[in-house]
Scaffold this motif. Structure first.
Motif: not given
Length: 288
Positions: A83-90, A124-131, A184-189
């Motif tokens: 999946s791909n997301y666009t996240l707007d955070l405050r 630091s979040f890119i890659g496999p992880q326990i969530q 798994t997180c593949h990429s974050i920009e």
């Protein structure tokens, strides 16, 4: 006697554009009611089984894969897709539901955060992880018919406007147990950084929880925060430009969408069919 001749034809998988402020259960009700109503008006009876795999929060929007009938057996294989997301955070304030318009539960400074810090934490979040999954779980709306009664909350729907009201769509309960799963997180920009607002583009597997990610992301930045927008731009093989909206749920629009998207979806998940047993879902009962 009412014919069931239409039942075998109204089935498949299609991408739906979910608008913000609408609960996933409401969308399932819309699909069921459109199909059942049109079949009954044509002297045919069909009460379809409708399912989704990866729900979106009520305040989120974007691609939502919906299955009707027996093809819903393929939905569980979205677990192995992306999946791909666009996240707007405050930054600076956290809320009960993680949406910025909900009641605030905590506030922290964010003036110390620089763009370099955000990019470093994001990598630091890119890659496999326990969530750890969110403790706040959204509930189904009170009902879709006037007068539906919810004994657990002692509330009653009085009108259609009340049913569609955002407070009804965003009912939630805070759980006392927290569950974990492998993701798994593949990429974050980082797309935009304008404190207190920032925008991220994220590519991950379908089970990935963006609410859990945001909570840990803000913790690593030594602040707190909430979402102003969650937009899912891709789920499995489906993208935004392929979606139909709630005005296209009539059979004359829905049937072409089912014919167009069902086979490509099955072809997309076919490499993963050996990873889970393929058998009838007991929830479907006699619906095929």
């Amino acid at each position: 006697m009412i014919s069931k001749s239409l039942a075998p034809t109204v089935k498949g998988i299609f991408p739906f554009f979910k608008e913000p402020g609408i609960n996933n259960y409401t969308i399932i009700k819309w699909v069921k009611l459109h199909i059942t109503y049109e079949c009954v008006m044509n002297n045919q009876w069909y009460n379809p089984y409708v399912d989704i795999y990866r729900a979106l929060e009520p305040f989120a929007s974007g691609v939502l894969a919906i299955a009707i009938g027996k093809p819903s057996l393929y939905m569980k294989y979205l677990k192995f897709c992306d999946s791909n997301y666009t996240l707007d955070l405050r930054m600076g304030q956290s809320t009960i539901t993680d949406y910025f318009e909900s009641p605030t539960i905590d506030s922290k400074p964010f003036d110390h955060i620089k763009l370099e810090d955000v990019e470093k934490v994001a990598r630091s979040f890119i890659g496999p992880q326990i969530q750890a999954l969110p403790k706040a779980r959204f509930l189904r709306p009170l009902g879709i018919y006037y007068g539906d009664y919810d004994q657990s909350n002692d509330e009653e729907i009085k009108s259609w406007d009340q049913f569609l009201h955002i407070n009804n769509q965003m009912r939630f309960v805070a759980g006392d147990r927290q569950h974990h799963r492998k993701v798994t997180c593949h990429s974050i920009e980082v797309i935009k950084f304008n404190p207190p607002d920032l925008t991220l583009q994220l590519s991950c597997d379908v089970p990935f929880s963006v609410r859990s990610f945001a909570e840990k992301f803000f913790t690593e930045l030594d602040t707190c925060g909430s979402f102003t927008r969650i937009l899912r731009t891709k789920e499995g093989p489906f993208t935004l430009d392929q979606c139909i909206d709630r005005t296209d749920l009539y059979l004359k629009y829905l049937m072409p969408a089912l014919r167009k998207h069902t086979e490509p979806f099955i072809d997309h998940v076919r490499p993963h069919l050996d990873k889970l047993p393929f058998h009838d879902d007991v929830r479907m009962g006699k619906q095929r």
